[in-house]
Design a protein around this motif. Structure first.
Motif, mmCIF file in Angstrom:
data_model
loop_
_atom_site.group_PDB
_atom_site.id
_atom_site.type_symbol
_atom_site.label_atom_id
_atom_site.label_comp_id
_atom_site.label_asym_id
_atom_site.label_seq_id
_atom_site.Cartn_x
_atom_site.Cartn_y
_atom_site.Cartn_z
ATOM 1 N N THR A 1 35.099 65.578 47.279
ATOM 2 C CA THR A 1 36.028 64.884 46.396
ATOM 3 C C THR A 1 36.111 65.661 45.095
ATOM 4 O OG1 THR A 1 35.503 62.727 47.349
ATOM 5 C CG2 THR A 1 36.525 62.739 45.182
ATOM 6 N N LEU A 2 37.329 65.861 44.610
ATOM 7 C CA LEU A 2 37.561 66.670 43.422
ATOM 8 C C LEU A 2 37.854 65.788 42.211
ATOM 9 C CD1 LEU A 2 39.964 69.273 45.072
ATOM 10 C CD2 LEU A 2 37.518 69.555 44.656
ATOM 11 N N LEU A 3 37.323 66.178 41.075
ATOM 12 C CA LEU A 3 37.594 65.504 39.807
ATOM 13 C C LEU A 3 37.846 66.547 38.727
ATOM 14 C CD1 LEU A 3 34.598 62.971 39.693
ATOM 15 C CD2 LEU A 3 36.906 62.472 40.482
ATOM 16 N N LEU A 4 38.481 66.115 37.664
ATOM 17 C CA LEU A 4 38.548 66.915 36.441
ATOM 18 C C LEU A 4 37.631 66.286 35.405
ATOM 19 C CD1 LEU A 4 42.301 67.822 35.816
ATOM 20 C CD2 LEU A 4 40.392 69.421 35.936
ATOM 21 N N ASP B 1 39.141 72.288 26.595
ATOM 22 C CA ASP B 1 38.176 72.778 27.579
ATOM 23 C C ASP B 1 37.976 71.746 28.696
ATOM 24 O OD1 ASP B 1 36.189 74.587 28.554
ATOM 25 O OD2 ASP B 1 34.666 73.198 27.811
ATOM 26 N N TYR B 2 37.729 72.234 29.913
ATOM 27 C CA TYR B 2 37.546 71.335 31.048
ATOM 28 C C TYR B 2 36.737 72.024 32.142
ATOM 29 C CZ TYR B 2 41.254 74.077 33.267
ATOM 30 O OH TYR B 2 41.991 75.105 33.796
ATOM 31 N N ASP B 3 36.191 71.220 33.043
ATOM 32 C CA ASP B 3 35.522 71.696 34.256
ATOM 33 C C ASP B 3 36.171 71.016 35.454
ATOM 34 O OD1 ASP B 3 33.632 73.136 32.734
ATOM 35 O OD2 ASP B 3 32.320 71.370 32.604
ATOM 36 N N ILE B 4 36.019 71.638 36.620
ATOM 37 C CA ILE B 4 36.452 71.023 37.875
ATOM 38 C C ILE B 4 35.201 70.595 38.631
ATOM 39 C CG2 ILE B 4 37.659 71.362 40.059
ATOM 40 C CD1 ILE B 4 39.315 73.532 38.582
ATOM 41 N N ILE B 5 35.152 69.340 39.029
ATOM 42 C CA ILE B 5 33.964 68.774 39.656
ATOM 43 C C ILE B 5 34.129 68.754 41.174
ATOM 44 C CG2 ILE B 5 32.442 66.765 39.796
ATOM 45 C CD1 ILE B 5 32.482 68.224 37.065
ATOM 46 N N ILE B 6 33.119 69.266 41.860
ATOM 47 C CA ILE B 6 33.051 69.222 43.322
ATOM 48 C C ILE B 6 31.944 68.244 43.685
ATOM 49 C CG2 ILE B 6 32.799 70.575 45.436
ATOM 50 C CD1 ILE B 6 35.109 71.510 43.608
ATOM 51 N N GLY B 7 32.328 67.080 44.193
ATOM 52 C CA GLY B 7 31.341 66.064 44.525
ATOM 53 C C GLY B 7 31.466 65.618 45.967
ATOM 54 N N THR B 8 30.485 64.860 46.417
ATOM 55 C CA THR B 8 30.548 64.250 47.746
ATOM 56 C C THR B 8 29.979 62.845 47.660
ATOM 57 O OG1 THR B 8 30.108 64.611 50.108
ATOM 58 C CG2 THR B 8 28.295 65.065 48.593
ATOM 59 N N SER B 9 30.509 61.950 48.456
ATOM 60 C CA SER B 9 30.122 60.541 48.386
ATOM 61 C C SER B 9 28.652 60.340 48.716
ATOM 62 C CB SER B 9 30.972 59.713 49.358
ATOM 63 O OG SER B 9 32.329 59.764 48.997
ATOM 64 N N ARG B 10 28.052 59.352 48.087
ATOM 65 C CA ARG B 10 26.626 59.092 48.283
ATOM 66 C C ARG B 10 26.280 58.844 49.743
ATOM 67 N NH1 ARG B 10 25.408 54.325 45.878
ATOM 68 N NH2 ARG B 10 27.534 53.944 45.182
ATOM 69 N N PHE B 11 27.209 58.249 50.504
ATOM 70 C CA PHE B 11 26.894 57.966 51.908
ATOM 71 C C PHE B 11 26.860 59.226 52.764
ATOM 72 C CE2 PHE B 11 31.466 56.938 51.340
ATOM 73 C CZ PHE B 11 32.023 57.908 52.158
#
Length: 715
Positions: free
Chosen positions: A399-402, A375-385
């Motif tokens: 920025t994309l992560l698994l 099982d996994y998710d795809i992470i949609i993030g953005t930099s703190r700045f």
């Protein structure tokens, strides 16, 4: 002399690209210029270095058939109130022409600038830019003569970028604070667009609203107006877009629904509507068709054959490092060889797969996780700045992560040669992000908001051990320094200290894969190519040696001699696997001074440069945004020459600790050696301004340590 770089593509013009320089000048400084007589500044700002009387920006996006024209300009009228401002504006640099990288360019872009000086008497001096500008390298420079305190400098910069486009085109995003380094009396930002141009635009942190002022026949005009804008300070450890009034926007050109669907942007439903926010559902709708498992798993299956692992976590990590090699680093030799024109390398690979983007990496790893039923998710993030994920507006800021949902979740990011499983971009740590949930290992079905993990100062450590021996004549130091870097400290050190042959050869050895040159079966060609390739590497190594020496010389702030650096461990396989190297070098005629029959040694300088806060920095009013929690551990071991003792140890024992961090140093004599151990720690990602004085305490103590000396005393 300092200079103003006017390369930014900010704008102010409804001008057609066919208009000449005289018409451009008339547009900015002609009869309709409402600020031509604006010469005074408010009393409250008369102690400032300079005041922006008027700042005007404009962006114009126009199409005709397949031709697109992007016009841009900025005009500033600034009163200079001290010598620093006079120096700042006494020289301009600009590029007269440039090549567009959008669509199919049919004409190079061009720029035009105008500069005039208004004296306190009201006399206007128009600078002849065409006549007086000098071409230096790829740019033009113009000096502004006889500039004085009390003068007003009024300048504009106009740019036009024409190109042809058959597809969708995204213009470069603009994200900037409203204010300037000088206070601004009046500011206006204007937009002109028409059908097929989609705009994402919003203001933040109290900036005025972006308003529509005209909408007719497919043509639209917008503007943002502000007055009495305080100057901005941009100190170290500060994220302006998080706190200061600011605006962000991106324009996307798409001729039809087909190209709208292909656009790499969160577009509004129709171009007449400004998109101000991007919701979780917008993110879900954008990505749910992009992410599907896709990739040939034969190489991974071959790698896993006959291997056993303690658990899924260990297996995921090993597969990640293998795919980094198989689909990424193993092609680096080919890129270098091709770029050097030694030979055409790609014919020696069968069905090469190079994962060149975040998306291609994630889709390929999705295929493996689906195959493995993990099982996994795809992470949609953005930099703190960039600010909060809730303020996400521009797709390029994602920025994309698994996130692999093993017993202890593993986060995986797109490769660099140095990425580690379990570690991701520190700018995403401790932020809210969207987790796209995957059904049956293949389909995005939902999204939820999650908090991404943090690291601590115990995870991100730099360790240095310096063994120092004095020469017999007491003029030089021989230093042997061992350095280890953990966590986020590894990234920059690996990038600076490792060349492609370091990690490519390491991977070849680890995975038993065939180097590119071994694939060439013609022995004569192989020998020729290998000789040329080795010559290229040797040249690179020579440059690398000079670079290493320069880096450490900058650390000490004086020239280092006889420097050698040896890589002990690349640190490329795990966040807890340190990057390590050893250096040997000589410090000649420095850090030691004869005092009668004794010697003063600047022992504190072996800690190398520490931050010295000036008066302005100590009076900081901004909050503090740190890259990541971190600590520095140093051990300085000085061999005491026979017949001498050390005095002055009490100055080397320091301790300042509080909730923001700390600095401690302990000095002892062990046998015939002076041993000094120091630790400097930053505990958090963020400190409110109310804690700045506490940070200053240990920063000052660390700097003071570098000023300390010990006395090498004759017995």
């Amino acid at each position: 002399m300092k200079k103003i770089l006017l390369f930014v593509f900010l704008t102010l013009s409804t001008l057609s690209f066919s208009q000449n320089k005289a018409e451009i000048k008339e547009f900015f400084w002609g009869k309709s210029d409402q600020y031509s007589k604006a010469n005074s500044v408010p009393d409250k700002w008369k102690e400032e270095s300079a005041v922006v009387i008027y700042k005007n920006e404009y962006y114009n996006f126009h199409k005709f058939g397949k031709s697109v024209t992007y016009s841009s300009a900025i005009r500033k009228r600034i009163k200079l109130l001290d010598q620093a401002a006079v120096t700042e504006f006494s020289e301009f640099s600009f590029n007269e022409r440039f090549q567009t990288n959008k669509g199919y360019s049919w004409k190079s872009g061009s720029t035009s600038i105008g500069v005039k000086v208004i004296k306190p008497s009201g006399k206007e001096i128009d600078i002849d830019v065409d006549k007086d500008a000098k071409k230096i390298d790829a740019e033009k420079k113009i000096a502004i003569p006889n500039l004085e305190i009390g003068d007003i400098i009024d300048f504009y910069y106009y740019s036009i970028e024409p190109f042809k486009s058959y597809f969708e085109v995204g213009f470069e995003p603009i994200e900037t604070p409203l204010g300037d380094v000088y206070p601004t009396m009046d500011m206006k930002l204007q937009f002109e667009t028409e059908n097929d141009f989609f705009i994402n635009f919003n203001t933040y942190n109290g900036a005025p609203e972006f308003k529509e002022v005209y909408n007719k026949g497919g043509e639209r005009k917008y503007e943002l107006v502000a007055k009495d804008i305080a100057k901005n300070d941009f100190p170290r450890w500060f994220y302006p877009l998080v706190e200061l009034p600011c605006y962000k926007f991106q324009v996307y050109f798409a001729r039809s629904s087909k190209f709208e669907n292909q656009a790499k942007a969160f577009l509004s439903e129709k171009e007449s509507v400004i998109k101000k926010t991007v919701s979780k559902d917008d993110v879900l709708n954008y990505y749910n068709t992009i992410f599907t498992p896709d990739g040939d798993l034969s190489d991974i299956k071959d790698f896993l054959k006959d291997k056993t692992f303690k658990n899924d976590e260990e297996k995921i990590r090993e597969v990640y490092y293998f795919t980094r090699h198989a689909y990424f680093t193993q092609y680096f030799e080919a890129f270098i060889i091709d770029d050097a024109k030694i030979f055409y390398p790609y014919e020696y690979y069968k069905n090469p797969v190079f994962l060149r983007t975040e998306v291609s990496f994630i889709k390929h790893f999705m295929a493996y996780l689906k195959y493995s039923k993990i099982d996994y998710d795809i992470i949609i993030g953005t930099s703190r700045f960039n600010g909060s994920i809730k303020d996400l507006l521009i797709q390029k800021n994602v920025t994309l992560l698994l996130k692999v949902n093993t017993a202890k979740p593993i986060y995986l990011e797109y490769f660099s040669p140095f990425t580690s499983a379990d570690q991701f971009d520190y700018n995403l740590e401790n932020t809210d992000a969207y987790a796209l949930q995957i059904s049956k290992g293949k389909k995005v079905v939902d999204a939820e908001t999650i908090k991404l993990p943090s690291s601590t100062s115990k995870d991100n450590i730099t360790k240095n051990v310096s063994n120092i021996v004095l020469s017999e004549d007491f003029s030089n130091f021989k230093v042997k320094r061992e350095s280890s870097f953990f966590g986020h400290f590894k990234d920059s050190e690996q990038s600076d200290k490792l060349e492609f042959y370091d990690y490519v050869n390491e991977d070849y050895t680890k995975y038993g894969t065939e180097p590119l040159l071994d694939k060439i079966k013609n022995k004569k060609k192989q020998t020729q190519y290998r000789n040329e390739f080795n010559a290229l590497i040797n040249k690179s190594k020579d440059k690398q040696k000079e670079s290493f020496k320069k880096v450490i010389s900058n650390e000490f702030d004086f020239e280092i001699e006889e420097h050698q650096l040896t890589i002990k461990n690349t640190g490329r396989f795990g966040r807890n696997n340190p990057m390590q190297y050893e250096e040997e070098f000589t410090i000649k005629n420095n850090l030691i001074k004869k005092a009668g029959e004794n010697y003063l040694i600047e022992i504190g300088k072996f800690l190398t440069s520490q931050l010295e806060l000036d008066k302005k920095e100590k009076e900081r009013k901004n909050n503090v945004y740190l890259t990541f929690p971190r600590s520095f551990e140093n051990e300085i071991i000085l061999e005491i020459p026979n017949g001498y003792t050390i005095s002055g140890l009490e100055k080397l024992n320091k301790k300042v600790e509080n909730e923001t961090g700390g600095f401690t140093s302990i000095a002892t004599i062990v046998g015939n050696k002076l041993v000094v151990k120091t630790t400097k720690e930053y505990k958090n990602y963020f400190e409110p301004n109310s804690n700045w004085n506490k940070m200053s305490l240990f920063l000052d103590e660390a700097f003071q340590f570098t000023q300390e000396k010990v006395l090498l005393k004759k017995k």
